[in-house]
Design an enzyme around this catalytic site. Sequence first.
Site, PDB file in Angstrom:
ATOM      1  N   TYR A  52       0.829  -1.208   0.000  1.00 57.68           N
ATOM      2  CA  TYR A  52       0.000   0.000   0.000  1.00 57.68           C
ATOM      3  C   TYR A  52       0.864   1.259   0.000  1.00 57.68           C
ATOM      4  O   TYR A  52       0.473   2.281  -0.563  1.00 57.68           O
ATOM      5  CB  TYR A  52      -0.904   0.025   1.239  1.00 57.68           C
ATOM      6  CG  TYR A  52      -2.182  -0.748   1.087  1.00 57.68           C
ATOM      7  CD1 TYR A  52      -2.177  -2.135   1.049  1.00 57.68           C
ATOM      8  CD2 TYR A  52      -3.400  -0.088   0.997  1.00 57.68           C
ATOM      9  CE1 TYR A  52      -3.361  -2.843   0.928  1.00 57.68           C
ATOM     10  CE2 TYR A  52      -4.586  -0.787   0.870  1.00 57.68           C
ATOM     11  CZ  TYR A  52      -4.561  -2.156   0.833  1.00 57.68           C
ATOM     12  OH  TYR A  52      -5.735  -2.851   0.709  1.00 57.68           O
ATOM     13  N   ASP A  65      -6.544  -7.104   4.205  1.00 56.12           N
ATOM     14  CA  ASP A  65      -7.627  -6.508   3.412  1.00 56.12           C
ATOM     15  C   ASP A  65      -8.462  -7.622   2.784  1.00 56.12           C
ATOM     16  O   ASP A  65      -9.696  -7.638   2.881  1.00 56.12           O
ATOM     17  CB  ASP A  65      -7.023  -5.608   2.324  1.00 56.12           C
ATOM     18  CG  ASP A  65      -8.091  -4.978   1.448  1.00 56.12           C
ATOM     19  OD1 ASP A  65      -9.098  -4.505   2.002  1.00 56.12           O
ATOM     20  OD2 ASP A  65      -7.929  -4.976   0.216  1.00 56.12           O
ATOM     21  N   ASP A  89      -2.449 -18.438   1.781  1.00 56.58           N
ATOM     22  CA  ASP A  89      -3.324 -19.263   0.930  1.00 56.58           C
ATOM     23  C   ASP A  89      -4.041 -20.321   1.766  1.00 56.58           C
ATOM     24  O   ASP A  89      -5.255 -20.536   1.633  1.00 56.58           O
ATOM     25  CB  ASP A  89      -2.543 -19.893  -0.238  1.00 56.58           C
ATOM     26  CG  ASP A  89      -1.213 -20.505   0.170  1.00 56.58           C
ATOM     27  OD1 ASP A  89      -0.800 -20.359   1.343  1.00 56.58           O
ATOM     28  OD2 ASP A  89      -0.574 -21.155  -0.690  1.00 56.58           O
ATOM     29  N   ASP A 132     -12.404  -9.331   4.136  1.00 58.23           N
ATOM     30  CA  ASP A 132     -13.603  -9.356   3.276  1.00 58.23           C
ATOM     31  C   ASP A 132     -14.146 -10.783   3.233  1.00 58.23           C
ATOM     32  O   ASP A 132     -15.351 -11.014   3.313  1.00 58.23           O
ATOM     33  CB  ASP A 132     -13.277  -8.904   1.843  1.00 58.23           C
ATOM     34  CG  ASP A 132     -13.589  -7.425   1.604  1.00 58.23           C
ATOM     35  OD1 ASP A 132     -13.512  -6.655   2.578  1.00 58.23           O
ATOM     36  OD2 ASP A 132     -13.906  -7.052   0.458  1.00 58.23           O
ATOM     37  N   LYS A 149       3.318 -15.072   4.045  1.00 61.07           N
ATOM     38  CA  LYS A 149       3.668 -15.900   2.882  1.00 61.07           C
ATOM     39  C   LYS A 149       5.188 -16.074   2.926  1.00 61.07           C
ATOM     40  O   LYS A 149       5.909 -15.732   1.984  1.00 61.07           O
ATOM     41  CB  LYS A 149       3.168 -15.203   1.603  1.00 61.07           C
ATOM     42  CG  LYS A 149       3.323 -16.020   0.339  1.00 61.07           C
ATOM     43  CD  LYS A 149       2.342 -17.165   0.205  1.00 61.07           C
ATOM     44  CE  LYS A 149       2.642 -17.988  -1.031  1.00 61.07           C
ATOM     45  NZ  LYS A 149       1.885 -19.256  -1.092  1.00 61.07           N
TER      46      LYS A 149
END
Length: 357
Positions: A142, A245, A221, A249, A189
């Site tokens: 970001y 983020d 994942d 969701d 990750k």
Amino acid sequence: MKKNILVIPGDGIGQEVTTWGKKVLEAIGTKFGHDFTFDEALMGHVAIEATGNPLPDETLEKARKTDAILFGAIGHIKYDNDPSAKVRPEQGLLKIRKELGLYANLRPIKLFDELLGASSIKPEILKGADILFFRELTGDVYFGEKKRSEDRNTASDLMVYSRYEVERIAKMAFEAAQVRSKRLCSVDKANVLESSRLWREVVQEMALQYPDVTTEHMFIDNAAMQLIKDPKRFDVVLTANLFGDILTDEASQIAGSMGMLASASVGDSVGFYEPIHGSGHDIAGKGIANPLASILSVALMLEISFKLTKEAEAIIAAVDQALKQGFRTGDIADATTPKDKILGTQAMGEKIVALLS
Ligand code: IPM
Ligand code: MG
């Protein structure tokens, strides 16, 4: 208690839902004898239209002086379909997060029992799920360097983290785990990304200072899959900005709808409270947006910024009560919901205010 709250409605349904967040604060003020005063400021597409700047200086000045911020939503379809736009509504939100040092975004995922049927996940998998996400908010791709080659055919966003950025949010997450179920899952990750290897290293080191907390590390994942398969295996989840983020969701489906999820962004200064949903341009102006995420964001504000636990609980109880009485907004209704129980934004807002009066 005397407090000033800056309301930044932002774009789309942000305008509609913050109206009800504010009215709920007023109702709490009256009921519990607090003196809440309000100011308003522009951010996002509405600010670009009015001033050319998604985060006008005046908004930032007001934000620095207020006791807490209630934010609505940001974004406009015009920009979603125009990747070449240089000035974008989202820049306002990102800048205010950075300027105010709001490095920790707390996203509690709690399912109201009455909404077990509203999710597309099976009720027996969902029942009892209760997760608190700590999403890092001022680092990662970001804010890393963004580049586009001269011929415009190659682009990059730098995924970058420094030790102190991981430490300060991990500290918050570990402390939260200590007073919850003493389980923390850090999501990264690290099998591929160097920034994730630093993240994991720091969290592993810090875990030694919290021997009472069981710490696990999971790849993003796998976490995305486990979250839907068995949400109850998670309690406190700590993760980076982009992973957080996306994962939150996804996690909103555990709570039935994005329209139910509140969030708190905290860090160096003032607390910033907002629904996790976006500006919902497909439903903006129709009066059907769910105001409960904004109302529940107010509960987080009372609890976290003002330490008004009783007042926060009163809001959650009122939401619970409205749901128990069978009232739903469209996003949380299902095939069994009678038509006359499906409320618009205003009717749901009024219902909650009435329950608090
Ligand atoms: C969120 C939103 C924002 C983000 C957008 C609007 C910039 O999706 O708060 O989750 O990506 O952080
Ligand atoms: Mg998001």
